[in-house]
Design an enzyme around this catalytic site. Structure first.
Site, PDB file in Angstrom:
ATOM      1  N   SER A 160       1.075   8.641   4.523  1.00 42.88           N
ATOM      2  CA  SER A 160       0.337   7.774   5.446  1.00 42.88           C
ATOM      3  C   SER A 160      -0.040   8.484   6.742  1.00 42.88           C
ATOM      4  O   SER A 160      -0.853   7.983   7.517  1.00 42.88           O
ATOM      5  CB  SER A 160       1.162   6.518   5.765  1.00 42.88           C
ATOM      6  OG  SER A 160       1.285   5.698   4.630  1.00 42.88           O
TER       7      SER A 160
ATOM      8  N   GLY B  32      -5.062   5.667   6.822  1.00 41.50           N
ATOM      9  CA  GLY B  32      -6.424   5.347   7.218  1.00 41.50           C
ATOM     10  C   GLY B  32      -6.778   3.878   7.261  1.00 41.50           C
ATOM     11  O   GLY B  32      -5.933   2.979   7.213  1.00 41.50           O
TER      12      GLY B  32
ATOM     13  N   CYS C 199       2.150  -2.224   3.155  1.00 45.32           N
ATOM     14  CA  CYS C 199       1.418  -1.496   4.195  1.00 45.32           C
ATOM     15  C   CYS C 199      -0.095  -1.488   3.926  1.00 45.32           C
ATOM     16  O   CYS C 199      -0.742  -2.513   4.074  1.00 45.32           O
ATOM     17  CB  CYS C 199       1.994  -0.094   4.345  1.00 45.32           C
ATOM     18  SG  CYS C 199       1.601   0.673   5.934  1.00 45.32           S
ATOM     19  N   LEU C 200      -0.682  -0.368   3.518  1.00 43.79           N
ATOM     20  CA  LEU C 200      -2.110  -0.358   3.210  1.00 43.79           C
ATOM     21  C   LEU C 200      -2.411  -1.336   2.077  1.00 43.79           C
ATOM     22  O   LEU C 200      -3.449  -2.005   2.086  1.00 43.79           O
ATOM     23  CB  LEU C 200      -2.580   1.045   2.830  1.00 43.79           C
ATOM     24  CG  LEU C 200      -4.092   1.193   2.562  1.00 43.79           C
ATOM     25  CD1 LEU C 200      -4.901   0.928   3.820  1.00 43.79           C
ATOM     26  CD2 LEU C 200      -4.413   2.568   1.994  1.00 43.79           C
TER      27      LEU C 200
ATOM     28  N   GLN D 245      -2.896  -4.685   3.580  1.00 39.70           N
ATOM     29  CA  GLN D 245      -4.190  -4.828   4.252  1.00 39.70           C
ATOM     30  C   GLN D 245      -5.327  -4.989   3.253  1.00 39.70           C
ATOM     31  O   GLN D 245      -6.241  -5.806   3.444  1.00 39.70           O
ATOM     32  CB  GLN D 245      -4.427  -3.615   5.148  1.00 39.70           C
ATOM     33  CG  GLN D 245      -3.422  -3.476   6.275  1.00 39.70           C
ATOM     34  CD  GLN D 245      -3.401  -2.076   6.880  1.00 39.70           C
ATOM     35  OE1 GLN D 245      -4.268  -1.257   6.603  1.00 39.70           O
ATOM     36  NE2 GLN D 245      -2.397  -1.808   7.701  1.00 39.70           N
TER      37      GLN D 245
ATOM     38  N   GLY E 277      -1.657   1.960  11.559  1.00 35.38           N
ATOM     39  CA  GLY E 277      -2.535   1.922  12.727  1.00 35.38           C
ATOM     40  C   GLY E 277      -3.537   0.793  12.666  1.00 35.38           C
ATOM     41  O   GLY E 277      -4.356   0.629  13.586  1.00 35.38           O
TER      42      GLY E 277
ATOM     43  N   HIS F  87       7.781  -1.368   5.600  1.00 32.03           N
ATOM     44  CA  HIS F  87       8.233  -0.611   4.436  1.00 32.03           C
ATOM     45  C   HIS F  87       9.621  -1.074   3.981  1.00 32.03           C
ATOM     46  O   HIS F  87      10.628  -0.649   4.540  1.00 32.03           O
ATOM     47  CB  HIS F  87       8.266   0.884   4.767  1.00 32.03           C
ATOM     48  CG  HIS F  87       6.922   1.500   4.891  1.00 32.03           C
ATOM     49  ND1 HIS F  87       6.272   2.119   3.840  1.00 32.03           N
ATOM     50  CD2 HIS F  87       6.069   1.568   5.935  1.00 32.03           C
ATOM     51  CE1 HIS F  87       5.080   2.545   4.231  1.00 32.03           C
ATOM     52  NE2 HIS F  87       4.947   2.227   5.498  1.00 32.03           N
TER      53      HIS F  87
ATOM     54  N   GLU G 289      11.124  -0.179   1.344  1.00 28.05           N
ATOM     55  CA  GLU G 289      11.863   0.958   0.768  1.00 28.05           C
ATOM     56  C   GLU G 289      12.526   1.786   1.855  1.00 28.05           C
ATOM     57  O   GLU G 289      13.408   2.593   1.569  1.00 28.05           O
ATOM     58  CB  GLU G 289      10.929   1.821  -0.085  1.00 28.05           C
ATOM     59  CG  GLU G 289      10.131   2.864   0.657  1.00 28.05           C
ATOM     60  CD  GLU G 289       8.977   2.291   1.476  1.00 28.05           C
ATOM     61  OE1 GLU G 289       8.376   3.046   2.269  1.00 28.05           O
ATOM     62  OE2 GLU G 289       8.683   1.101   1.337  1.00 28.05           O
TER      63      GLU G 289
END
Length: 368
Positions: free
Chosen positions: A45, A221, A246-247, A250, A290, A331, A333
């Site tokens: 990431s 990103g 996470c991503l 999103q 981010g 996260h 994990e």
């Protein structure tokens, strides 16, 4: 040997060089974790970013073979107050300097990381360059301002082809947007029969693998730079239980009509408190992102907010109102970090078993 860090606002830091003798440009971010630098530097990431560690002493327990979150680090540089030259730990095999030389990553030590962090917190993330001390500031700054940061980070860090991680339990297709090994480790621990697939996999390709569940991994990103994944999620959700991190969280939000936005300086560290709105419990979590899901945009979707960040109130978890699908921004994990949220993997397994009891079977054919 001296090395220079130049920010796009003209701020210059002079420090001691370690690692590879190369020049790199990237987005400057900071991580507040007190330990776990090996997991941080190998987290996909951070692709294309130059990471500042706020904890003053880094490298004191060296680099070992077991704590990596990816095979090849994707970061563009490391900024520390002090880099230990002689690590002391029974598992240590390399120093930070030796490892960074091996992986061709530049580092800079002797920097006032507190000052740098305060700049980022005040003005937001900035582009920066790690370069030789002899290079003129004006030349670096001109090049830095003209530089365009990449938008293909997910493509860079995702696996290029599918591969299995066999188990005897439920089959989980893990979509690799920049997967940390910790996610695969947790699924393996639960005896899942995991198939890791590339970021640009289609819904048809996933369903043809006869999954019992789908995991959307973390990654680097802007989620809007991965439109093919949004389309894939829209086509698989509701056909098989889904869990995103996470991503992946999103992308799931975007696939369901919500919006994401860039944060001023993001969340990166291993001590972020998150509240579960269902139970009222607080978990200390590991985070690295981010971008965030815009809370207002969720109102007219089929999503419920399940978790929020205590520090700033941002969205940290979502659940679909009608389908077997949930996601978290942090996260579970936890590599590095606390294991408070590890139970989410068990909840995913329970969701899969419940779907099996209902006789849900989305698959059209079996390729493996």
């Amino acid at each position: 040997m001296k090395r220079k860090l130049v920010l796009e606002d003209g701020t210059v830091f002079i420090g001691e060089a370690f690692g590879a003798d190369v020049e790199k440009i990237g987005e400057i971010v900071f991580n507040t974790g007190m330990t776990g630098y090996q997991e941080i530097l190998s987290d996909p990431s951070y692709c294309g970013q130059i990471v500042t560690l706020t904890y003053p002493l880094v490298g004191n327990y060296g680099i070992n073979r077991d704590d990596f979150e990816s095979i090849n680090p994707a970061i563009h540089g490391f900024i520390v107050r002090e880099a230990a030259e002689f690590p002391s730990n029974w598992r240590s095999q390399l120093s930070l300097d030796e490892f960074f030389k091996l992986k061709k990553i530049p580092g800079i030590a002797g920097v006032d990381t507190r000052k740098l962090t305060r700049i980022i917190r005040k003005y937001g993330t900035l582009k920066g360059a790690l370069c030789s001390y002899e290079k003129a500031d004006e030349e670096i700054l001109s090049h830095l301002k003209a530089a365009v940061l990449p938008i293909d980070q997910v493509k860079r860090v995702s696996t290029k082809s599918s591969y299995p991680s066999p188990g005897r339990g439920s089959r989980v297709v893990l979509v690799d947007f920049g997967m940390k090994h910790g996610i695969l480790r947790e699924l393996n621990k639960r005896d899942c029969d995991v198939i890791v697939v590339p970021y640009n996999v289609t819904a048809e390709e996933i369903l043809n693998l006869s999954p019992d569940g789908i995991m959307l991994s973390n990654g680097p990103g802007d989620p809007k730079d991965v439109p093919q994944a949004i389309k894939m999620i829209q086509e698989v959700q509701g056909k098989v239980p889904l869990f995103g991190i996470c991503l992946g969280h999103q992308l799931f939000a975007l696939a369901n009509g919500a919006n994401t936005e860039k944060m001023k300086f993001g969340h990166r560290g291993s001590n972020h408190p998150v509240k579960d709105l269902t139970t009222g419990k607080i978990a200390i979590t590991s985070q690295n992102h981010g971008y965030t899901v815009e809370e207002e945009s969720i109102k007219h979707t089929d999503l419920d907010i399940t978790h929020i960040a205590i520090n700033d109130g941002t969205v940290e978890g979502l659940r679909h109102k009608k389908l077997d699908a949930f996601t978290v921004q942090y996260h579970p994990e936890a590599s590095p970090g606390p294991e408070d949220a590890n139970v989410l993997f068990d909840q995913f397994m329970e969701m899969i078993e419940a779907a099996k009891q209902k006789g849900v079977s989305p698959c059209q054919s079996v390729l493996i």
